[in-house]
Design a protein around this motif. Structure first.
Motif, short mmCIF file in Angstrom:
data_model
loop_
_atom_site.label_atom_id
_atom_site.label_comp_id
_atom_site.label_asym_id
_atom_site.label_seq_id
_atom_site.Cartn_x
_atom_site.Cartn_y
_atom_site.Cartn_z
N VAL A 239 80.29 25.29 -3.15
CA VAL A 239 80.64 23.72 -2.60
C VAL A 239 80.69 24.05 -1.03
O VAL A 239 79.85 23.31 -0.37
CB VAL A 239 81.85 23.35 -3.01
CG1 VAL A 239 82.28 22.17 -2.03
CG2 VAL A 239 81.83 22.91 -4.40
N GLY A 240 81.45 24.90 -0.58
CA GLY A 240 81.52 25.24 0.94
C GLY A 240 80.03 25.57 1.51
O GLY A 240 79.77 25.04 2.60
N TYR A 241 79.55 26.35 0.72
CA TYR A 241 78.20 26.94 1.42
C TYR A 241 77.06 25.88 1.35
O TYR A 241 76.53 25.57 2.36
CB TYR A 241 77.67 28.10 0.35
CG TYR A 241 76.40 28.77 0.94
CD1 TYR A 241 76.17 29.67 1.88
CD2 TYR A 241 75.24 28.14 0.38
CE1 TYR A 241 75.26 30.24 2.54
CE2 TYR A 241 73.91 28.88 0.62
CZ TYR A 241 74.02 29.82 1.75
OH TYR A 241 72.77 30.22 2.21
N CYS A 242 77.24 25.12 0.34
CA CYS A 242 75.85 24.15 0.32
C CYS A 242 76.10 22.82 1.14
O CYS A 242 75.19 22.36 1.97
CB CYS A 242 76.11 23.47 -1.24
SG CYS A 242 75.12 24.79 -2.20
N TRP A 243 77.32 22.45 1.39
CA TRP A 243 77.73 21.34 2.04
C TRP A 243 77.42 21.73 3.77
O TRP A 243 76.83 21.15 4.32
CB TRP A 243 79.12 21.01 1.87
CG TRP A 243 79.58 19.89 2.82
CD1 TRP A 243 79.36 18.47 2.51
CD2 TRP A 243 80.38 19.90 4.05
NE1 TRP A 243 80.00 17.86 3.78
CE2 TRP A 243 80.44 18.48 4.64
CE3 TRP A 243 81.01 21.09 4.74
CZ2 TRP A 243 81.20 18.43 5.73
CZ3 TRP A 243 81.64 20.76 5.95
CH2 TRP A 243 81.83 19.33 6.36
N LEU A 244 78.04 22.79 3.98
CA LEU A 244 77.78 23.18 5.58
C LEU A 244 76.45 23.60 5.79
O LEU A 244 76.12 23.24 6.95
CB LEU A 244 78.81 24.26 5.81
CG LEU A 244 78.86 24.80 7.28
CD1 LEU A 244 79.20 23.40 8.25
CD2 LEU A 244 79.91 25.99 7.58
N TYR A 245 75.76 24.35 4.79
CA TYR A 245 74.45 24.85 5.12
C TYR A 245 73.51 23.63 5.27
O TYR A 245 72.74 23.55 6.18
CB TYR A 245 73.97 25.82 4.19
CG TYR A 245 72.45 26.26 4.42
CD1 TYR A 245 72.68 27.74 5.07
CD2 TYR A 245 71.43 25.83 4.36
CE1 TYR A 245 71.55 28.36 5.28
CE2 TYR A 245 70.30 26.49 4.75
CZ TYR A 245 70.41 27.71 5.27
OH TYR A 245 69.25 28.55 5.72
N GLY A 246 73.82 22.54 4.50
CA GLY A 246 73.01 21.41 4.57
C GLY A 246 73.44 20.52 5.98
O GLY A 246 72.53 20.15 6.40
N LYS A 247 74.57 20.49 6.44
CA LYS A 247 74.99 20.08 7.59
C LYS A 247 74.21 20.54 8.61
O LYS A 247 73.78 19.98 9.89
CB LYS A 247 76.42 19.89 7.90
CG LYS A 247 77.30 19.18 6.91
CD LYS A 247 76.66 17.68 6.91
CE LYS A 247 77.44 16.95 5.94
NZ LYS A 247 77.05 15.34 6.14
N LEU A 248 74.31 21.99 8.83
CA LEU A 248 73.63 22.84 9.86
C LEU A 248 72.14 23.05 9.82
O LEU A 248 71.75 23.40 11.02
CB LEU A 248 74.25 24.11 9.96
CG LEU A 248 75.87 24.26 10.11
CD1 LEU A 248 76.46 25.67 9.81
CD2 LEU A 248 76.23 23.60 11.37
N ASN A 249 71.53 22.55 8.77
CA ASN A 249 70.06 22.82 8.63
C ASN A 249 69.56 21.38 7.96
O ASN A 249 69.42 21.31 6.75
CB ASN A 249 69.88 23.96 7.77
CG ASN A 249 70.06 25.18 8.34
OD1 ASN A 249 69.67 25.74 9.21
ND2 ASN A 249 71.56 25.71 8.11
N LYS A 250 69.14 20.46 8.78
CA LYS A 250 68.77 19.00 8.45
C LYS A 250 67.40 19.54 7.58
O LYS A 250 66.67 20.13 8.05
CB LYS A 250 68.66 18.22 9.51
CG LYS A 250 69.87 17.94 10.36
CD LYS A 250 71.00 17.49 9.43
CE LYS A 250 72.26 17.13 10.11
NZ LYS A 250 73.25 16.42 9.30
N GLY A 251 67.41 18.56 6.37
CA GLY A 251 66.27 18.63 5.66
C GLY A 251 66.17 19.91 4.83
O GLY A 251 65.30 20.01 3.72
N SER A 252 67.16 20.88 4.84
CA SER A 252 67.17 21.93 3.77
C SER A 252 67.54 21.29 2.19
O SER A 252 68.23 20.58 2.04
CB SER A 252 68.47 22.88 4.10
OG SER A 252 68.53 23.73 3.23
N GLU A 253 66.87 21.95 1.40
CA GLU A 253 67.10 21.83 0.00
C GLU A 253 68.48 22.35 -0.46
O GLU A 253 68.94 21.71 -1.48
CB GLU A 253 66.08 22.49 -0.88
CG GLU A 253 64.50 22.45 -0.74
CD GLU A 253 64.27 20.82 -1.16
OE1 GLU A 253 64.92 20.50 -2.21
OE2 GLU A 253 63.34 20.16 -0.84
N VAL A 254 68.94 23.07 0.20
CA VAL A 254 70.36 23.42 0.01
C VAL A 254 71.46 22.75 0.64
O VAL A 254 71.47 22.68 1.89
CB VAL A 254 70.85 24.99 0.34
CG1 VAL A 254 72.11 25.35 0.06
CG2 VAL A 254 69.73 25.98 -0.49
#
Length: 278
Positions: free
Chosen positions: A213-228
């Motif tokens: 949950v933490g990984y997917c949420w923050l990764y998506g916030k830091l990398n706009k347009g990411s599938e994760v």
């Protein structure tokens, strides 16, 4: 292509898609892990499509939308829809995730089944965490294996659904090495926290789930347009679940500190991977 709208319901997406087609506005439906996206070509007709969307959202049950679907031949009855879902559920389950995600899923199911049938008591067992210090490092698997232990049907269903959903996304997009690192890092962090702050008698994949949950949420916030990524609505729901556990409002006993440290482990890993662009 331009994303005109994201529908949560396939029938609604199909009805509006058929209506636009009848207006000679080319479009298509694309399904991701959370929504049915209605895509439309950038064209002079785009403003009209947006105006029609506003009208549709105000009254999606208007007979004109249903009648168009009938004329285009895309309206299916409930039995047809269920038959389609049943025929595709296995292939969708397999294709969504990879070998690591499915292996962890299967191992948890096997352990839970054997436990339910009375073949062994999960605590104490070879999979349980250490019960005393100093730790016997010849049995170092115990730092991880409590993640495979579940004590109720609700417990394992909740954990495995989220594991399959989020773990599948991470493995498919970032590879087997990343999901393995995330699994071990969040499992060890969660298990150590629960041991030191509560007791050695615990189990469950939820610490890893909160790592995802933490990984997917923050990764998506830091990398706009990411599938994760993880939509804010899902993140808020799971944070509420975490808080309810700490204030003892849930119908089951949960390993609260395992959840919290698992979440923290996932956030840390997402920040590191985003920083070094891996």
């Amino acid at each position: 292509m331009f994303t005109l709208h994201q529908f949560q319901n396939l029938r609604a997406a199909q009805a509006f898609s058929d209506y636009l087609t009848a207006l000679n506005i080319k479009n298509k439906i694309q399904h991701d892990d959370f929504y049915y996206q209605l895509l439309i070509e950038q064209s002079p007709l785009l403003p009209r499509a947006q105006a029609e969307l506003e009208l549709f959202l105000q009254n999606p049950n208007d007979p004109k939308y249903i009648s168009v679907s009938w004329h285009t031949g895309t309206t299916n009855n409930d039995s047809d829809h269920l038959a389609y879902v049943h025929s595709n559920i296995i292939s969708n389950f397999i294709s969504h995730a990879g070998l690591i995600t499915h292996s962890v899923f299967a191992f948890c199911v096997v352990i839970f089944t054997l436990t339910s049938l009375g073949f062994f008591n999960p605590i104490p067992s070879v999979f349980a965490f250490f019960t005393q210090q100093p730790f016997d490092y010849t049995q170092s698997w115990r730092f991880v294996t409590p993640a495979f232990l579940h004590f109720s049907l609700l417990h394992i269903v909740f954990n495995l659904l989220w594991w399959w959903q989020l773990g599948g996304i991470v493995e498919k997009q970032h590879g087997k090495q990343r999901i393995l690192i995330l699994f071990f890092f969040s499992a060890v962090a969660a298990n150590l926290a629960q041991y030191y702050l509560v007791s050695p008698y615990f189990g469950g994949l939820s610490g890893v789930v909160y790592g995802l949950v933490g990984y997917c949420w923050l990764y998506g916030k830091l990398n706009k347009g990411s599938e994760v990524n993880l939509p804010n609505s899902y993140f808020i729901f799971l944070m509420a679940w975490l808080v309810f556990g700490f204030v003892d409002l849930l119908p089951v006993n949960v390993a609260n500190y395992a959840h919290l440290l698992g979440l923290f482990a996932g956030l840390v890993l997402a920040a590191i991977c985003s920083k070094i662009k891996i």
